[in-house]
Structures are given as structure tokens and as C-alpha cells.
Design an enzyme around this catalytic site. Structure first.
Site, short mmCIF file in Angstrom:
data_model
loop_
_atom_site.label_atom_id
_atom_site.label_comp_id
_atom_site.label_asym_id
_atom_site.label_seq_id
_atom_site.Cartn_x
_atom_site.Cartn_y
_atom_site.Cartn_z
N SER A 1 0.77 -1.29 -0.10
CA SER A 1 -0.05 0.14 -0.09
C SER A 1 0.76 1.31 -0.15
O SER A 1 0.41 2.32 -0.22
CB SER A 1 -0.97 0.03 1.00
OG SER A 1 -0.19 0.06 2.30
N GLU B 1 -11.70 17.63 8.85
CA GLU B 1 -10.54 18.26 8.28
C GLU B 1 -10.79 18.23 6.76
O GLU B 1 -10.56 19.11 6.07
CB GLU B 1 -9.32 18.16 8.73
CG GLU B 1 -8.38 19.10 8.50
CD GLU B 1 -6.97 18.79 9.20
OE1 GLU B 1 -5.82 19.53 8.78
OE2 GLU B 1 -6.94 18.24 10.00
N HIS C 1 1.07 5.28 6.02
CA HIS C 1 0.65 5.64 4.69
C HIS C 1 1.19 7.12 4.29
O HIS C 1 1.25 7.68 5.17
CB HIS C 1 -0.78 5.19 4.35
CG HIS C 1 -0.89 3.57 4.48
ND1 HIS C 1 -1.30 2.92 5.75
CD2 HIS C 1 -0.60 2.44 3.86
CE1 HIS C 1 -1.35 1.72 5.50
NE2 HIS C 1 -0.84 1.51 4.54
#
Length: 247
Positions: A28, A201, A214
């Protein structure tokens, strides 16, 4: 007219033949993310194509959550290996999920199955005339209370280095260079390289997000720049075609 069309067809084939494919296999931290226009998360190979001209085609085959073991067992490697042509390149960056000792579908011992899976990628790429490039896993943002960046990958990067050395594989030590990147930003600002958001946000995250593994778009681009820089600096003649493709 038929003659003219035949000439155009041959020119088209010639142009296509000049193109080099760069396959990216990994997890990932490298993979393309869905909803790319809305999703703050990006894999570093997802943003790699703009660094190359039209003669290099980036095929990002990295997939979230995969280890060397699951990538092979799911036949993902086989499907890529069948397509490899002489002169293609293969970026190989695994480790994050090979570490997951509680998951039998993904865990690999760094000194045995992880090592031999890397060797398999290398050998089978070369059998097809492609050029493998080994990369260590990117560092996690893992600062202790004293502001020291603490490594989390155990012996997996070491084995990647050893395989690269033993089999004379072009090598980019991403763990080292991303450690330098994290340290240059420091414990607080390095959050910008990852996914740190308060609830609401950004529309994509309804709850607080605190992810030190990540990458944000900024983090992905910074790591892609490191990879491109290391290709440029490499003296390995096997990377000459890739160098020529850099804008």
C-alpha cells in the site's frame, strides 16, 4: 492508400516497440488509491509517471496489504511475469506486510521465505529479459519521546540489501533515504508526509486520522523524487534506459 496505411501501421509498431514498461510491485505504500481526486492517501508509485517522458510507461501493480507471499499466492506475480519483455524494469518493494507474524497468509520469515521470494522475483524477471530493481521498505514515522526515529522493519531491509548484493541487482535503499526525509522534517512536521487529520478536516475522513505508515500526496511525491534522484545518481549501466526516460 493501402501502402500508406501499411507504412503508418509499421511506424506505429516501431514507436510502440521503443517504449519501456516499468512495473511496480509492492504494498500500500506504493499502490494506486481509489478516488484519487478526493482521497488524501497516495502511494509513491502512483505519482511516478509524471517524472518520466512518454517512452517510459509506469504500470503500478502494487496492491494494498500484500506481502511477497500473498502477492505470489494470489498469482499477481505470475500475471505480470507473463507480460514482461526484454528491457522492461520491475521495481520490487515489500516488507510492511511480510512482518505481520499473526497472519499466516502474509507473514514471511525474513531470512528464509522473504529472501527466497525476492530471489524469485529477480530470477524470473531476468529470465524474461527484464531488469529487476530492489528497494527497501519506506520508513515509518516512529519518533520516540526524545525525537529519535526508531526503525520498525527488523531484518527485512537487511535481507533486501543482501539479495541485491549477492545477485548484483540495482538497488535503492528507500529505508535509509526516507529515514533522512522523516528526520529532516522532524517529529511534528513529518506528519505532513503522512495522514494526520482531525475529524472533518478533509471530507474523506469522518473521524480523526493518525496514520504514520501511509502517505499523503506530499509524502508520495517526496519519495518519488528520492527514487528518481537515486536512478539519476546510479552508475549501474542496467539503468541507462530508465535514466534516459527521466524528464
Amino acid at each position: 492508400m493501402k501502402y500508406f496505411l501499411s507504412i503508418l501501421f509499421l511506424i506505429s509498431l516501431s514507436c510502440r516497440a521503443q517504449k519501456t514498461t516499468l512495473y511496480c510491485i509492492g504494498d500500500s505504500t506504493m499502490a494506486n488509491k481509489k478516488d484519487a481526486d478526493k482521497n488524501p492517501e497516495h502511494g509513491w508509485a502512483q505519482v511516478l509517471q509524471p517524472f518520466f517522458n512518454e517512452n517510459i510507461i509506469v504500470e503500478n501493480k502494487a496492491v494494498n496489504g500484500r506481502s511477497t507471499k500473498s502477492f505470489i499466492n494470489e498469482k499477481r506475480w505470475d500475471s505480470i511475469c507473463k507480460k514482461l519483455r526484454i528491457g522492461d524494469y520491475v521495481f520490487i518493494e515489500f516488507g510492511h506486510n511480510d512482518e505481520k507474524i499473526a497472519d499466516s497468509a502474509r507473514y514471511t520469515n525474513p531470512h528464509t521465505s522473504y529472501r527466497y521470494n525476492l530471489i524469485r522475483f529477480v530470477k524470473e524477471s531476468r529470465e524474461k529479459g527484464a531488469i529487476p530493481i530492489l528497494l527497501t521498505s519506506i520508513a515509518r514515522r516512529n519518533f520516540n519521546e526524545q525525537g529519535v526515529l526508531v526503525p520498525t522493519h527488523g531484518d527485512y531491509p537487511l535481507q533486501t540489501r543482501l539479495v541485491a548484493q549477492e545477485y548484483k541487482v540495482p538497488f535503492i535503499d528507500l529505508e535509509y533515504y526516507t529515514e533522512l526525509l522523516e528526520q529532516s522534517y522532524g517529529p511534528e512536521k513529518s506528519k505532513l508526509l503522512h495522514l494526520h487529520f482531525k475529524a472533518g478536516e478533509v471530507p474523506y475522513y469522518k473521524e480523526d486520522k493518525n496514520d504514520d505508515t501511509h502517505l499523503s500526496l506530499k509524502g508520495a511525491r517526496e519519495i518519488a523524487k528520492i527514487v528518481i534522484s537515486q536512478i539519476r545518481l546510479s552508475k549501474d549501466p542496467a539503468l541507462d534506459q530508465l535514466k534516459k526516460g527521466i524528464k
